[in-house]
Design an enzyme around this catalytic site. Structure first.
Site, PDB file in Angstrom:
ATOM      1  N   LYS A 138      63.359 -35.398  14.686  1.00 38.39           N
ATOM      2  CA  LYS A 138      63.004 -34.126  15.290  1.00 38.39           C
ATOM      3  C   LYS A 138      61.854 -33.839  14.924  1.00 38.39           C
ATOM      4  O   LYS A 138      61.465 -33.963  13.647  1.00 38.39           O
ATOM      5  CB  LYS A 138      63.871 -33.076  15.668  1.00 38.39           C
ATOM      6  CG  LYS A 138      64.596 -32.635  14.178  1.00 38.39           C
ATOM      7  CD  LYS A 138      64.035 -32.427  12.907  1.00 38.39           C
ATOM      8  CE  LYS A 138      63.120 -31.390  12.965  1.00 38.39           C
ATOM      9  NZ  LYS A 138      62.402 -31.072  11.661  1.00 38.39           N
ATOM     10  N   TYR A 223      65.556 -25.609  15.245  1.00 39.54           N
ATOM     11  CA  TYR A 223      66.884 -25.705  14.794  1.00 39.54           C
ATOM     12  C   TYR A 223      67.356 -24.208  15.414  1.00 39.54           C
ATOM     13  O   TYR A 223      68.764 -24.326  15.861  1.00 39.54           O
ATOM     14  CB  TYR A 223      67.385 -25.699  13.463  1.00 39.54           C
ATOM     15  CG  TYR A 223      67.048 -26.955  12.703  1.00 39.54           C
ATOM     16  CD1 TYR A 223      68.196 -28.041  13.146  1.00 39.54           C
ATOM     17  CD2 TYR A 223      66.020 -27.342  11.972  1.00 39.54           C
ATOM     18  CE1 TYR A 223      67.859 -29.282  12.672  1.00 39.54           C
ATOM     19  CE2 TYR A 223      65.925 -28.578  11.467  1.00 39.54           C
ATOM     20  CZ  TYR A 223      66.771 -29.554  11.782  1.00 39.54           C
ATOM     21  OH  TYR A 223      66.677 -30.723  11.344  1.00 39.54           O
TER      22      TYR A 223
HETATM   23  P1  NAD Z   1      57.271 -37.065   4.468  1.00 36.35           P
HETATM   24  O1  NAD Z   1      55.932 -36.756   4.477  1.00 36.35           O
HETATM   25  O2  NAD Z   1      58.175 -37.058   3.170  1.00 36.35           O
HETATM   26  O3  NAD Z   1      57.498 -38.733   4.874  1.00 36.35           O
HETATM   27  C1  NAD Z   1      56.715 -39.080   6.110  1.00 36.35           C
HETATM   28  C2  NAD Z   1      56.518 -40.546   5.563  1.00 36.35           C
HETATM   29  O4  NAD Z   1      55.673 -41.071   6.931  1.00 36.35           O
HETATM   30  C3  NAD Z   1      56.057 -40.972   4.430  1.00 36.35           C
HETATM   31  O5  NAD Z   1      56.560 -42.150   4.003  1.00 36.35           O
HETATM   32  C4  NAD Z   1      54.473 -41.486   4.904  1.00 36.35           C
HETATM   33  O6  NAD Z   1      54.000 -42.439   4.038  1.00 36.35           O
HETATM   34  C5  NAD Z   1      54.629 -42.018   6.359  1.00 36.35           C
HETATM   35  N1  NAD Z   1      53.415 -42.050   7.034  1.00 36.35           N
HETATM   36  C6  NAD Z   1      52.985 -43.101   7.805  1.00 36.35           C
HETATM   37  N2  NAD Z   1      51.856 -42.587   8.479  1.00 36.35           N
HETATM   38  C7  NAD Z   1      51.570 -41.538   7.910  1.00 36.35           C
HETATM   39  C8  NAD Z   1      50.356 -40.797   8.019  1.00 36.35           C
HETATM   40  N3  NAD Z   1      49.127 -41.146   8.931  1.00 36.35           N
HETATM   41  N4  NAD Z   1      50.222 -39.512   7.575  1.00 36.35           N
HETATM   42  C9  NAD Z   1      51.399 -39.272   6.773  1.00 36.35           C
HETATM   43  N5  NAD Z   1      52.287 -39.668   6.410  1.00 36.35           N
HETATM   44  C10 NAD Z   1      52.486 -41.099   7.091  1.00 36.35           C
HETATM   45  O7  NAD Z   1      58.024 -36.149   5.655  1.00 36.35           O
HETATM   46  P2  NAD Z   1      59.620 -36.266   6.032  1.00 36.35           P
HETATM   47  O8  NAD Z   1      60.085 -34.910   5.370  1.00 36.35           O
HETATM   48  O9  NAD Z   1      60.249 -37.370   5.408  1.00 36.35           O
HETATM   49  O10 NAD Z   1      59.634 -36.165   7.681  1.00 36.35           O
HETATM   50  C11 NAD Z   1      59.487 -37.108   8.526  1.00 36.35           C
HETATM   51  C12 NAD Z   1      60.098 -36.771   9.685  1.00 36.35           C
HETATM   52  O11 NAD Z   1      61.566 -36.469   9.544  1.00 36.35           O
HETATM   53  C13 NAD Z   1      59.297 -35.536  10.593  1.00 36.35           C
HETATM   54  O12 NAD Z   1      59.522 -35.730  12.040  1.00 36.35           O
HETATM   55  C14 NAD Z   1      60.149 -34.388  10.312  1.00 36.35           C
HETATM   56  O13 NAD Z   1      60.272 -33.545  11.104  1.00 36.35           O
HETATM   57  C15 NAD Z   1      61.613 -35.169  10.069  1.00 36.35           C
HETATM   58  N6  NAD Z   1      62.352 -34.385   9.309  1.00 36.35           N
HETATM   59  C16 NAD Z   1      63.646 -34.094   9.761  1.00 36.35           C
HETATM   60  C17 NAD Z   1      64.819 -33.469   8.920  1.00 36.35           C
HETATM   61  C18 NAD Z   1      66.047 -33.098   9.705  1.00 36.35           C
HETATM   62  O14 NAD Z   1      66.675 -32.507   8.835  1.00 36.35           O
HETATM   63  N7  NAD Z   1      66.424 -33.982  10.691  1.00 36.35           N
HETATM   64  C19 NAD Z   1      64.337 -33.223   7.795  1.00 36.35           C
HETATM   65  C20 NAD Z   1      63.137 -33.331   7.150  1.00 36.35           C
HETATM   66  C21 NAD Z   1      62.283 -33.986   7.991  1.00 36.35           C
END
Ligand code: NAD
Length: 369
Positions: A138, A223
């Site tokens: 999401k 949420y």
């Molecule tokens: P994050 O920044 O920690 O991780 C993102 C990943 O994507 C990294 O490994 C990064 O290297 C990669 N990536 C690939 N191409 C990229 C680019 N062009 N720019 C930046 N990063 C790139 O983020 P996250 O917190 O892991 O979030 C990722 C997804 O998960 C998002 O859509 C976020 O909304 C979702 N999320 C959901 C929950 C939940 O509770 N369901 C919690 C946190 C995040």
């Protein structure tokens, strides 16, 4: 009448009944656990960032119907660390440019897309074209149009699509859905839903509109929006909103905080808040004709606490929301059953969030139906 409004209205006109209750019917009754399959479905994680590292990969060690078998990453050093930690063979490691090669890999059935919001369509569509079922984090994408592209691509490839709405699997939220939908305290009058935190690193993608699609509304306010929708079992008829940017440097691209109100056809009002500028906003409270119920904290990965005005809340044992979400999706695939969190659910939220932004920008109430 602008195109956005027409699209939203047309969409809601055709989907009001389905949207009103169907996605949660299955959730309320729960999915019958089928016996563990002879072979667990293989899951490849696309994006090895914070969520994958701290929540999803550990949860995949607890699942009964699926297991971590593949990685998709643009960072070879991460692949090295992960493959050692999770015993992933080199042949199951891909990058964003060669994902199509997964089509020939019998170890991988599902891709879980955990990249920044604005890349979900690109990665989801590539996965579906490679013949994979897709679980997409999401918010589903940054616009309704992108969500629709994802839905269309999965349909064209005949692959299942689900959105990572983990709280649809949390027993505390399911109990609130039961209390709301069964009108245990009578008709719902007011839903207060708020979730927010103070964001750190000013260079992160969450502050970049192209990658995030917006600020805290898209990230965690979603949420609160979800809760208002699933508790009432209705789609909002109208929305009003106000946004604030007190730090125009850090939040030059996105909103810092936003408050919005939803009016539901059954008479309930939802009052929702989200922010990137203070910690501790984490509550869901519902006032009905004959009492109230609440979750506080409400939306985290664990530690959710419930209360009701008659003192009868029963605490639920701890569980892993992500393991439950992934096992549910795996069972949907194995049993050819529809998911409770389909792409259409993600699309609905994007349409309403666009209306919330439009309401905040125009200072006008936006009708949704
Ligand atoms: P994050 O920044 O920690 O991780 C993102 C990943 O994507 C990294 O490994 C990064 O290297 C990669 N990536 C690939 N191409 C990229 C680019 N062009 N720019 C930046 N990063 C790139 O983020 P996250 O917190 O892991 O979030 C990722 C997804 O998960 C998002 O859509 C976020 O909304 C979702 N999320 C959901 C929950 C939940 O509770 N369901 C919690 C946190 C995040």
């Amino acid at each position: 009448m602008n195109t956005q409004f027409q699209t939203r209205r047309e969409f809601l006109k055709t989907s009001t009944l389905a949207a009103a209750s169907l996605p949660f019917v299955g959730t309320l009754t729960g999915r019958a656990q089928t016996s563990a399959p002879a072979k667990k479905l293989g899951v490849a994680l696309a994006g090895l960032g914070s969520l994958s590292t701290h929540q999803i990969a550990p949860a995949l060690q607890k699942t009964s119907f699926c297991q971590l078998t593949g990685l998709i990453t643009g960072t070879p050093a991460k692949a090295e660390r992960w493959k050692a930690q999770y015993n992933i063979p080199d042949k199951n490691i891909y990058n964003y440019d060669n994902m199509d090669k997964m089509a020939d890999n019998p170890d991988i059935d599902v891709v879980y897309v955990v990249t920044p919001n604005g890349l979900h369509a690109e990665h989801t569509i590539k996965a579906a074209k490679a013949g994979m079922h897709v679980l997409c984090e999401k918010p589903m994408e940054v616009s309704p149009e992108k969500c629709q592209q994802i839905i269309d691509a999965c349909k064209a490839a005949n692959r299942m699509l689900a959105v990572g709405y983990r709280l649809h699997f949390d027993p505390n939220h399911l109990e609130c859905v039961r209390l709301g939908r069964e009108k245990v305290f009578g008709n719902l009058n007011l839903i207060q839903a708020e979730y927010g935190f103070r964001i750190g690193d000013p260079k992160q993608w969450r502050l970049n509109r192209t990658l995030s699609g917006g600020g805290p509304l898209m990230d965690v306010g979603i949420y609160a929006l979800q809760a208002a929708r699933y508790l009432s079992g209705e789609e909002p008829a109208s929305v009003s909103a106000v946004a604030a940017n007190n730090d125009p440097v850090k939040f030059k691209d996105i909103e810092e905080s936003i408050a919005w109100q939803l009016k539901f056809p059954g008479g309930a009002i939802a009052s929702c808040n989200t922010t990137y500028n203070f910690n501790g906003l984490d509550r869901l409270r519902v006032f009905a004709d004959r009492g109230w119920f609440e979750l506080a904290p409400a939306y985290g990965y664990g530690g959710i606490q419930g209360k009701r005005s008659d003192g009868k809340w029963t605490a639920f044992p701890p569980m892993d929301q992500f393991a439950a979400e992934m096992d549910d999706f795996a069972q949907c695939i194995l049993n050819k059953q529809p998911t409770k969190v389909p792409g259409e659910e993600g699309l609905r939220d994007l349409k309403i969030m666009m209306a919330i932004y439009e309401a905040a920008q125009s200072s006008k109430t936006i009708r949704l139906t």
